[in-house]
Design a protein around this motif. Structure first.
Motif, PDB file in Angstrom:
ATOM      1  N   ASP A  94      55.390  44.619  29.880  1.00 25.73           N
ATOM      2  CA  ASP A  94      54.595  43.401  29.995  1.00 25.73           C
ATOM      3  C   ASP A  94      55.186  42.491  31.051  1.00 25.73           C
ATOM      4  OD1 ASP A  94      56.699  41.985  28.833  1.00 25.73           O
ATOM      5  OD2 ASP A  94      55.683  41.617  26.937  1.00 25.73           O
ATOM      6  N   VAL A  95      54.386  41.503  31.462  1.00 25.31           N
ATOM      7  CA  VAL A  95      54.769  40.583  32.532  1.00 25.31           C
ATOM      8  C   VAL A  95      55.607  39.455  31.940  1.00 25.31           C
ATOM      9  CG1 VAL A  95      53.928  38.982  34.289  1.00 25.31           C
ATOM     10  CG2 VAL A  95      52.711  41.137  33.870  1.00 25.31           C
ATOM     11  N   VAL A  96      56.769  39.222  32.516  1.00 29.78           N
ATOM     12  CA  VAL A  96      57.648  38.152  32.053  1.00 29.78           C
ATOM     13  C   VAL A  96      57.065  36.800  32.490  1.00 29.78           C
ATOM     14  CG1 VAL A  96      59.959  37.170  32.235  1.00 29.78           C
ATOM     15  CG2 VAL A  96      59.654  39.662  32.185  1.00 29.78           C
ATOM     16  N   GLY A  97      57.015  35.845  31.577  1.00 38.28           N
ATOM     17  CA  GLY A  97      56.527  34.514  31.894  1.00 38.28           C
ATOM     18  C   GLY A  97      55.042  34.454  32.197  1.00 38.28           C
ATOM     19  N   TYR A  98      54.281  35.399  31.660  1.00 39.77           N
ATOM     20  CA  TYR A  98      52.841  35.487  31.957  1.00 39.77           C
ATOM     21  C   TYR A  98      52.101  34.210  31.555  1.00 39.77           C
ATOM     22  CZ  TYR A  98      48.037  37.294  31.727  1.00 39.77           C
ATOM     23  OH  TYR A  98      46.696  37.488  31.881  1.00 39.77           O
ATOM     24  N   SER A  99      52.385  33.678  30.373  1.00 38.06           N
ATOM     25  CA  SER A  99      51.632  32.526  29.854  1.00 38.06           C
ATOM     26  C   SER A  99      51.899  31.244  30.629  1.00 38.06           C
ATOM     27  CB  SER A  99      51.972  32.311  28.374  1.00 38.06           C
ATOM     28  OG  SER A  99      53.352  32.016  28.221  1.00 38.06           O
ATOM     29  N   LYS A 100      52.944  31.217  31.451  1.00 37.06           N
ATOM     30  CA  LYS A 100      53.277  30.008  32.206  1.00 37.06           C
ATOM     31  C   LYS A 100      52.523  29.927  33.534  1.00 37.06           C
ATOM     32  CE  LYS A 100      57.926  29.772  30.204  1.00 37.06           C
ATOM     33  NZ  LYS A 100      59.385  29.779  30.479  1.00 37.06           N
ATOM     34  N   ARG A 101      51.747  30.966  33.838  1.00 38.70           N
ATOM     35  CA  ARG A 101      51.022  30.995  35.101  1.00 38.70           C
ATOM     36  C   ARG A 101      49.639  30.373  34.940  1.00 38.70           C
ATOM     37  NH1 ARG A 101      53.641  34.871  38.374  1.00 38.70           N
ATOM     38  NH2 ARG A 101      55.281  35.934  37.203  1.00 38.70           N
ATOM     39  N   THR A 102      49.036  30.019  36.059  1.00 37.61           N
ATOM     40  CA  THR A 102      47.664  29.515  36.015  1.00 37.61           C
ATOM     41  C   THR A 102      46.724  30.662  35.634  1.00 37.61           C
ATOM     42  OG1 THR A 102      47.225  30.024  38.345  1.00 37.61           O
ATOM     43  CG2 THR A 102      48.209  27.871  37.849  1.00 37.61           C
ATOM     44  N   ILE A 103      45.525  30.318  35.169  1.00 34.40           N
ATOM     45  CA  ILE A 103      44.548  31.334  34.786  1.00 34.40           C
ATOM     46  C   ILE A 103      44.247  32.259  35.959  1.00 34.40           C
ATOM     47  CG2 ILE A 103      42.200  31.733  33.977  1.00 34.40           C
ATOM     48  CD1 ILE A 103      44.085  30.581  31.867  1.00 34.40           C
ATOM     49  N   GLU A 104      44.077  31.683  37.154  1.00 37.52           N
ATOM     50  CA  GLU A 104      43.778  32.493  38.330  1.00 37.52           C
ATOM     51  C   GLU A 104      44.934  33.431  38.666  1.00 37.52           C
ATOM     52  OE1 GLU A 104      41.335  28.857  38.295  1.00 37.52           O
ATOM     53  OE2 GLU A 104      43.493  29.226  38.126  1.00 37.52           O
ATOM     54  N   SER A 105      46.160  32.925  38.544  1.00 40.28           N
ATOM     55  CA  SER A 105      47.323  33.757  38.835  1.00 40.28           C
ATOM     56  C   SER A 105      47.477  34.872  37.805  1.00 40.28           C
ATOM     57  CB  SER A 105      48.588  32.896  38.876  1.00 40.28           C
ATOM     58  OG  SER A 105      48.528  31.970  39.932  1.00 40.28           O
ATOM     59  N   GLN A 106      47.188  34.575  36.542  1.00 42.79           N
ATOM     60  CA  GLN A 106      47.255  35.614  35.515  1.00 42.79           C
ATOM     61  C   GLN A 106      46.325  36.765  35.847  1.00 42.79           C
ATOM     62  OE1 GLN A 106      46.373  33.714  31.772  1.00 42.79           O
ATOM     63  NE2 GLN A 106      48.375  32.735  31.614  1.00 42.79           N
ATOM     64  N   THR A 107      45.101  36.435  36.262  1.00 42.42           N
ATOM     65  CA  THR A 107      44.125  37.468  36.618  1.00 42.42           C
ATOM     66  C   THR A 107      44.614  38.299  37.794  1.00 42.42           C
ATOM     67  OG1 THR A 107      42.306  36.083  35.835  1.00 42.42           O
ATOM     68  CG2 THR A 107      41.738  37.890  37.327  1.00 42.42           C
ATOM     69  N   SER A 108      45.130  37.624  38.824  1.00 44.97           N
ATOM     70  CA  SER A 108      45.610  38.333  40.006  1.00 44.97           C
ATOM     71  C   SER A 108      46.795  39.234  39.677  1.00 44.97           C
ATOM     72  CB  SER A 108      45.999  37.328  41.101  1.00 44.97           C
ATOM     73  OG  SER A 108      44.887  36.594  41.552  1.00 44.97           O
ATOM     74  N   VAL A 109      47.737  38.721  38.880  1.00 48.30           N
ATOM     75  CA  VAL A 109      48.927  39.502  38.536  1.00 48.30           C
ATOM     76  C   VAL A 109      48.552  40.754  37.748  1.00 48.30           C
ATOM     77  CG1 VAL A 109      50.988  39.494  37.066  1.00 48.30           C
ATOM     78  CG2 VAL A 109      50.596  37.635  38.688  1.00 48.30           C
ATOM     79  N   ILE A 110      47.638  40.626  36.799  1.00 50.22           N
ATOM     80  CA  ILE A 110      47.220  41.798  36.028  1.00 50.22           C
ATOM     81  C   ILE A 110      46.524  42.816  36.929  1.00 50.22           C
ATOM     82  CG2 ILE A 110      45.631  42.608  34.232  1.00 50.22           C
ATOM     83  CD1 ILE A 110      48.253  41.442  33.190  1.00 50.22           C
ATOM     84  N   ASN A 111      45.724  42.354  37.874  1.00 47.04           N
ATOM     85  CA  ASN A 111      45.078  43.277  38.815  1.00 47.04           C
ATOM     86  C   ASN A 111      46.119  44.019  39.648  1.00 47.04           C
ATOM     87  OD1 ASN A 111      42.480  42.656  37.979  1.00 47.04           O
ATOM     88  ND2 ASN A 111      42.186  41.058  39.515  1.00 47.04           N
ATOM     89  N   PHE A 112      47.117  43.263  40.132  1.00 45.88           N
ATOM     90  CA  PHE A 112      48.199  43.905  40.889  1.00 45.88           C
ATOM     91  C   PHE A 112      48.932  44.918  40.010  1.00 45.88           C
ATOM     92  CE2 PHE A 112      48.377  39.774  43.438  1.00 45.88           C
ATOM     93  CZ  PHE A 112      47.709  40.312  44.521  1.00 45.88           C
ATOM     94  N   LEU A 113      49.229  44.506  38.776  1.00 43.37           N
ATOM     95  CA  LEU A 113      49.970  45.380  37.870  1.00 43.37           C
ATOM     96  C   LEU A 113      49.191  46.654  37.578  1.00 43.37           C
ATOM     97  CD1 LEU A 113      52.406  45.856  36.015  1.00 43.37           C
ATOM     98  CD2 LEU A 113      51.170  44.641  34.213  1.00 43.37           C
ATOM     99  N   ASN A 114      47.901  46.538  37.327  1.00 47.58           N
ATOM    100  CA  ASN A 114      47.088  47.728  37.048  1.00 47.58           C
ATOM    101  C   ASN A 114      47.182  48.740  38.178  1.00 47.58           C
ATOM    102  OD1 ASN A 114      46.257  46.657  34.621  1.00 47.58           O
ATOM    103  ND2 ASN A 114      44.296  45.897  35.395  1.00 47.58           N
ATOM    104  N   LYS A 115      47.064  48.255  39.419  1.00 48.14           N
ATOM    105  CA  LYS A 115      47.132  49.158  40.571  1.00 48.14           C
ATOM    106  C   LYS A 115      48.519  49.785  40.710  1.00 48.14           C
ATOM    107  CE  LYS A 115      46.201  49.507  45.516  1.00 48.14           C
ATOM    108  NZ  LYS A 115      47.360  50.389  45.738  1.00 48.14           N
ATOM    109  N   ILE A 116      49.555  48.957  40.541  1.00 46.26           N
ATOM    110  CA  ILE A 116      50.924  49.457  40.655  1.00 46.26           C
ATOM    111  C   ILE A 116      51.200  50.542  39.627  1.00 46.26           C
ATOM    112  CG2 ILE A 116      53.331  48.787  40.211  1.00 46.26           C
ATOM    113  CD1 ILE A 116      52.669  46.125  41.655  1.00 46.26           C
TER     114      ILE A 116
END
Length: 354
Positions: free
Chosen positions: A19-41
């Motif tokens: 899981d992503v460390v510190g996920y809940s501290k990010r903005t909603i838009e950043s959370q979406t982008s990070v999960i998209n990046f993570l899925n591809k990685i």
């Protein structure tokens, strides 16, 4: 009554839970982008080993993913190779991230067991069993950039040349009082791997070491009112030139640093190293009260805006969590020896010259 999951059968399952460390501290838009990046990685890391779609299950967990490999025994360390591939690709992503909100870390727990393959409420294949449950609990004991494995995975890997003396053991008490044997992968030569002692297993001596190795007998600047100075952390000049040659550019990160004459080395919060994309050069041992803690070491540069102090480049930076501190860096004697500090106890003024 909730619908029962339809059982497809049992299989030997290798679980890579992250899981992503510190996920809940990010903005909603950043959370979406990070999960998209993570899925591809994650998909790219798995596909690099071609386990086959029929043997791979991706289970989203909201702020992370569990990758389950079914009856895949070749190569014997496919689960570790995929986990390392994920961490390596995340580091490469962070080096290119234009916004610190888009740079991220994951923690990884790996386990194996004969679990049940089921059909979930959405009609997708899923997994149920002790193996996947324990993989989640093992992951919860890790910090960002770390890989912890359960006993079944450790027993598979420990006898191979690649993994001899590459694990650090711990005992973890998890849900329902269950005691698990957990092993941290600390193999050398991988700059993207965090080999520090996980916070969940730190002793009081570890925590003291992380606070800058301050000596109670030293003339610490903390006694002088806690002298703080504005600083900027960035790549070293050599790294910046290399990055520029391939079209990369990264702005320095502005932080607050604490001058501490009782600290022998300069330390930064691990998140600073991640956000700046600093080059990890190895590991160093920090000693405190007879205890030695291994910490990642980076190379970078420090500038002091608003002052006449010269930039320090290159400079050695050791990443340590700084719990209870309102600063992101502690300047130790390795830097202070380049300066002359004059403190006037009557006025509280401090003069710094280099």
């Amino acid at each position: 009554m909730p619908a029962k999951k339809r059982k497809l059968g049992a299989a030997w399952a290798e679980h890579i839970f992250l899981d992503v460390v510190g996920y809940s501290k990010r903005t909603i838009e950043s959370q979406t982008s990070v999960i998209n990046f993570l899925n591809k990685i994650v998909r790219d890391s798995v596909r690099a080993h071609e386990p086959g779609a029929d043997r791979t299950i991706y289970i989203p967990t909201g702020d992370g993913i569990c990758v389950t490999l079914l009856n895949v025994g070749d190569p014997y360390d496919i689960q570790m190779q995929i986990a390392l591939g994920i961490l390596k690709r995340i580091r490469e992503h962070n080096l290119h991230a234009s916004d610190e909100q888009l740079a991220f870390e994951v923690r990884i727990g790996i386990n194996a067991n004969r679990d049940n393959v089921v059909v979930d409420i959405n009609g997708n294949r899923n997994v149920a069993g002790a193996g996947i449950n324990e993989a989640s609990r093992i992951m919860n004991k890790a910090d960002g950039g770390q890989i912890l494995v359960g006993n079944p995975v450790f027993e598979t890997l420990k006898s191979h040349n690649e993994y001899v003396s590459s694990f650090r053991p711990y005992s973890a008490t998890v849900k329902h009082g269950l005691l698990l044997q957990v092993h941290q992968f600390v193999g050398n030569g991988r700059p993207f791997l965090n080999v520090s002692v996980p916070n969940a297993f730190q002793t009081p001596a570890d925590i003291k070491a992380e606070r800058g190795v301050r000596s109670t007998k030293g003339r610490s600047a903390l006694r002088l009112g806690g002298l703080r100075i504005r600083a900027e952390i960035a790549w070293s000049e050599a790294e910046a030139k290399l990055a520029e040659s391939v079209g990369l550019e990264r702005k320095p990160l502005a932080i607050m640093a604490l001058i501490d004459t009782g600290a022998s080395i300069t330390v930064i919060n691990p998140q600073v190293a991640i956000t700046c994309g600093l080059l990890r050069t190895g590991y160093t041992n920090i000693s405190s009260v007879g205890h030695v803690a291994e910490r990642p070491e980076y190379v970078g540069s420090i500038r002091f805006p608003g002052s006449d102090l010269k930039a320090l480049d290159p400079v050695r930076l050791v990443a340590c969590p700084l719990p209870g501190q309102d600063v992101a860096c502690i300047l130790g004697r390795d830097i202070l020896e380049k300066w002359r500090l004059v403190y006037d106890g009557r006025t509280g003024n401090v003069q710094i010259e280099d």
